[in-house]
Design an enzyme around this catalytic site. Structure first.
Site, PDB file in Angstrom:
ATOM      1  N   GLU A   1      22.464  44.565  47.253  1.00 47.67           N
ATOM      2  CA  GLU A   1      21.562  43.578  47.845  1.00 47.67           C
ATOM      3  C   GLU A   1      20.304  43.592  46.989  1.00 47.67           C
ATOM      4  O   GLU A   1      19.530  44.554  47.013  1.00 47.67           O
ATOM      5  CB  GLU A   1      21.234  43.907  49.301  1.00 47.67           C
ATOM      6  CG  GLU A   1      20.514  42.768  49.995  1.00 47.67           C
ATOM      7  CD  GLU A   1      19.273  43.210  50.747  1.00 47.67           C
ATOM      8  OE1 GLU A   1      18.231  42.526  50.576  1.00 47.67           O
ATOM      9  OE2 GLU A   1      19.341  44.205  51.473  1.00 47.67           O
TER      10      GLU A   1
ATOM     11  N   CYS B   1      12.785  41.124  51.134  1.00 50.28           N
ATOM     12  CA  CYS B   1      13.626  40.466  50.126  1.00 50.28           C
ATOM     13  C   CYS B   1      13.907  39.022  50.501  1.00 50.28           C
ATOM     14  O   CYS B   1      13.983  38.148  49.634  1.00 50.28           O
ATOM     15  CB  CYS B   1      14.928  41.246  49.934  1.00 50.28           C
ATOM     16  SG  CYS B   1      15.944  41.390  51.416  1.00 50.28           S
TER      17      CYS B   1
END
Length: 467
Positions: A238, A272
């Site tokens: 990720e 993020c």
């Protein structure tokens, strides 16, 4: 995603790693700076523990539910320690602890089941699921507990063991979390290792690891994948995001301004999948800029342990320097500060929440991931232009569309090149849904049953029908 601390002198056994409080810039505690060679014994023990841990799914479920209860009981200690090392306001740390215990419960009760294949042959074929073995997890500093649990909860529920390395900037709460959980699990099922590089590189490339799951920068993610490839370990990455929010012509600017602001600035922008850039219709651009700037000027910035603080500091000095650099470059490129734009004159790593206008599309604060409390707002003339600009990035984590006509918003959402799109909100995830990026935002899937299956391999048994 977050940057990593600079290299220091070579490891010395027994050395300690200082952890700084970002609200003061002072050392708040030290942890072991473990030598990479220590991983051999740690992973050997994780492999030995795997033999029994994988064997009894009912026992695993019970143990993980007990672990969730233990995390809840330790909530006060975990939350306060998390705020001290990470900087976020205390209520957000409590939310992170709650998410951790909820994720343990969710995956503890998730059963992969089995599947019988019927294909016309006189054979009974059954697909079962088996764990992989020891799993390595490397976690960043923005959500230390939440991202750790996103990795260990599905891995342990699937029957794997785990060796987890937190960021050197935020190892304290993760170390305590590991102690809390390990106190109710069999020995060596979950092990926390702390230290600076090359500890993470050695963990990712260790031949005893069967799955590497990493959250962090795209640059480091590539290195992790290369290291894991040497042992043909599975990889879940990720990585970074540069999420765009597209506002439609019919958007209610004041109606969505609070949600949009926090979608960009929660956790001081260190998320993020935060909104990193806003595209507003040209006729509404000034109104959007002023609405967001008003909130940026009035939000309370302070130490996370202060009850009145709404935004804390940037987590670390390298990240603060990155935020300052991107802001300065935006101004050099012709951008204009409407709110913030500077480091605050106080101890610690505080940067004023910043809203930028007139930033050209080629400026790094638009094309890259600033990962801090800085938001550019860009005008567009038509929707095709907005969609093209939103997709014009190497990242593909998330995005959002904001407007009154939800059907039109969904039609625009279908054109965005990313893993998740939200309509009239952003960065909200259910434990049951998949989370995955495209392009340079990652490989593999986290969350929901997909996250569980990512920690399993299919095992097929054939037997004659009727035998």
């Amino acid at each position: 995603m977050p940057t990593h601390p600079p290299e220091r002198a070579p490891h010395v056994r027994g050395e300690r790693l200082p952890v700084l409080d970002p609200a003061t810039g002072q050392v708040c505690e030290e942890v072991a700076d473990q030598h990479p060679d220590e991983l051999d014994a740690v992973i050997d023990r994780a492999h030995a523990a795997w033999r029994d841990w994988r064997a009894d799914s009912a026992a695993r479920t019970s143990a993980l539910l007990t672990a969730a209860d233990a995390v809840e009981r330790a909530g006060d200690d975990l939350a306060s320690l998390l705020t001290r090392e990470q900087g976020k306001p205390l209520p957000e740390s409590y939310a992170e602890v709650a998410r951790t215990s909820a994720r343990l419960r969710y995956f503890a009760e998730l059963d992969p089941g089995s599947q019988q294949i019927t294909d016309g042959r006189p054979v009974r074929s059954v697909v079962r699921w088996r764990p992989l073995g020891p799993v390595a997890a490397i976690v960043p500093w923005n959500f230390p507990l939440q991202l750790a649990s996103a990795k260990f909860a599905p891995a342990l529920a699937a029957g794997n063991t785990m060796v987890l390395k937190p960021s050197p900037f935020t190892p304290l709460a993760t170390r305590l979390l590991g102690s809390v959980i390990s106190s109710v699990l069999p020995e060596d099922v979950l092990t926390i290792v702390t230290g600076r590089e090359p500890l993470g590189a050695r963990l990712a490339s260790h031949p005893g690891i069967r799955h590497v799951t990493f959250t962090g920068s795209t640059l480091t993610g590539r290195a992790v994948a290369e290291g894991a490839a040497a042992g043909l370990a599975r990889v879940t990455l990720e990585l970074g995001g540069n999420d765009a929010a597209i506002l439609l012509e019919d958007v209610d600017v004041e109606g969505i301004a609070d949600r949009l602001f926090w979608a960009a600035f929660r956790n001081c922008g260190q998320v993020c999948m935060a909104v990193k850039r806003v595209y507003a219709p040209a006729r509404l651009h000034s109104q959007v800029v002023e609405a967001l700037a008003h909130r940026a000027k009035t939000v309370v910035v302070g130490p996370g342990l202060d009850p009145g603080s709404e935004l804390g500091p940037v987590n670390n000095a390298p990240q603060l320097a990155r935020v300052e650099r991107y802001t300065a470059q935006a101004l050099a490129d012709g951008g204009r500060v409407v709110a913030g734009g500077r480091r605050l004159d106080r101890p610690g790593y505080f940067f004023a929440p910043t809203v930028l206008a007139d930033v050209p599309s080629h400026s790094p604060v638009v094309t890259e991931e600033q990962f801090g409390p800085v938001l550019p707002v860009l005008p567009y003339r038509n929707l095709d232009e907005a969609v093209e600009a939103a997709n014009d990035t190497g990242f593909g984590l998330g995005g959002s569309v904001w407007g009154t006509d939800v059907d039109q918003a969904e039609a625009v959402a279908d054109r965005l090149e990313c893993g998740t799109v939200w309509i009239n909100h952003h960065a909200e995830l259910s434990l049951a849904q998949p989370f995955a990026g495209i392009k340079e935002s990652g490989l593999g899937v986290a969350g929901g049953p997909w996250g569980l299956y990512g920690n399993l391999r299919p095992f097929v048994v054939h037997r004659p029908e009727g035998a």
